[in-house]
Scaffold this active site. Sequence first.
Site, PDB file in Angstrom:
ATOM      1  N   CYS A 187      -7.479  -1.085   1.269  1.00  0.00           N
ATOM      2  CA  CYS A 187      -6.474  -1.573   2.216  1.00  0.00           C
ATOM      3  C   CYS A 187      -7.155  -1.692   3.578  1.00  0.00           C
ATOM      4  O   CYS A 187      -7.799  -0.754   4.032  1.00  0.00           O
ATOM      5  CB  CYS A 187      -5.310  -0.591   2.283  1.00  0.00           C
ATOM      6  SG  CYS A 187      -4.147  -0.952   3.619  1.00  0.00           S
ATOM      7  N   CYS A 244       0.236   3.138   3.597  1.00  0.00           N
ATOM      8  CA  CYS A 244       0.646   2.637   4.913  1.00  0.00           C
ATOM      9  C   CYS A 244       1.677   1.516   4.868  1.00  0.00           C
ATOM     10  O   CYS A 244       2.132   1.049   5.906  1.00  0.00           O
ATOM     11  CB  CYS A 244      -0.575   2.170   5.703  1.00  0.00           C
ATOM     12  SG  CYS A 244      -1.237   0.576   5.138  1.00  0.00           S
ATOM     13  N   CYS A 288       0.844  -1.198   0.000  1.00  0.00           N
ATOM     14  CA  CYS A 288       0.000   0.000   0.000  1.00  0.00           C
ATOM     15  C   CYS A 288       0.879   1.246   0.000  1.00  0.00           C
ATOM     16  O   CYS A 288       1.786   1.364   0.823  1.00  0.00           O
ATOM     17  CB  CYS A 288      -0.900  -0.023   1.245  1.00  0.00           C
ATOM     18  SG  CYS A 288      -1.935   1.445   1.394  1.00  0.00           S
ATOM     19  N   CYS A 295      -8.514  -5.822  -9.990  1.00  0.00           N
ATOM     20  CA  CYS A 295      -8.084  -4.798 -10.936  1.00  0.00           C
ATOM     21  C   CYS A 295      -7.640  -3.570 -10.130  1.00  0.00           C
ATOM     22  O   CYS A 295      -8.479  -2.833  -9.616  1.00  0.00           O
ATOM     23  CB  CYS A 295      -9.243  -4.457 -11.864  1.00  0.00           C
ATOM     24  SG  CYS A 295      -8.808  -3.304 -13.165  1.00  0.00           S
ATOM     25  N   CYS A 355      -5.493   1.048   6.275  1.00  0.00           N
ATOM     26  CA  CYS A 355      -5.641   2.509   6.211  1.00  0.00           C
ATOM     27  C   CYS A 355      -6.836   2.940   5.373  1.00  0.00           C
ATOM     28  O   CYS A 355      -7.032   4.134   5.161  1.00  0.00           O
ATOM     29  CB  CYS A 355      -4.354   3.143   5.676  1.00  0.00           C
ATOM     30  SG  CYS A 355      -4.145   2.938   3.906  1.00  0.00           S
TER      31      CYS A 355
END
Length: 184
Positions: free
Chosen positions: A145, A99, A96, A168, A148
């Site tokens: 995510c 984070c 990510c 995707c 976060c």
Amino acid sequence: MQRRTALKLTLAAAVLLAVGKPYDLWAAPQNVSSGSLRVWSVAAGGYVMTDKVTKTADDWRRQLTPEQYHVTREKGTERAYTGKDWNNHADGVYRCVCCGQDLFDSRTKFESGTGWPSYTEPVAAENIATAEDRGFFMTRTEVLCSRCDAHLGHVFPDGPKPTGLRYCMNSAAMVFIPRGEIDK
Ligand SMILES: [Zn+2]
């Protein structure tokens, strides 16, 4: 007769109490510290405990590029074939951008022909969250995510085996870490 009814009610109450008890205990968060999140760590090769990451819009703006901010915090979508990772064939892990949480492994990446990096599954179900997205006159499943709440992309039921799913994603929502640098 009344006494018998009263007895039945008492028995029913006792059964309800007895049955209810395990659920009460199960629901009690005795062994879970508040705010803790169990996620998969590729570097650790197992599950680890971490905390949710919450920041203000200003903090995210300072940390991210305008495109990264637009995609992850405003649920934007990068234009197809413009991202850095749709054609990335290197071996490693996608984290990510907000984070640093592990999200996807290159071993599950496939050629979707869409111009966006596509995967059959996340590194672990716990590392992502999904939500219904009713924008653009269609219902899609948004992928976020779990740590976060960054918007990452969408998941569609038209992917290849073994999952039949197509995650995707937006390149702008992720950072690619080559396999040899995962521990660093
Ligand atoms: Zn994140």
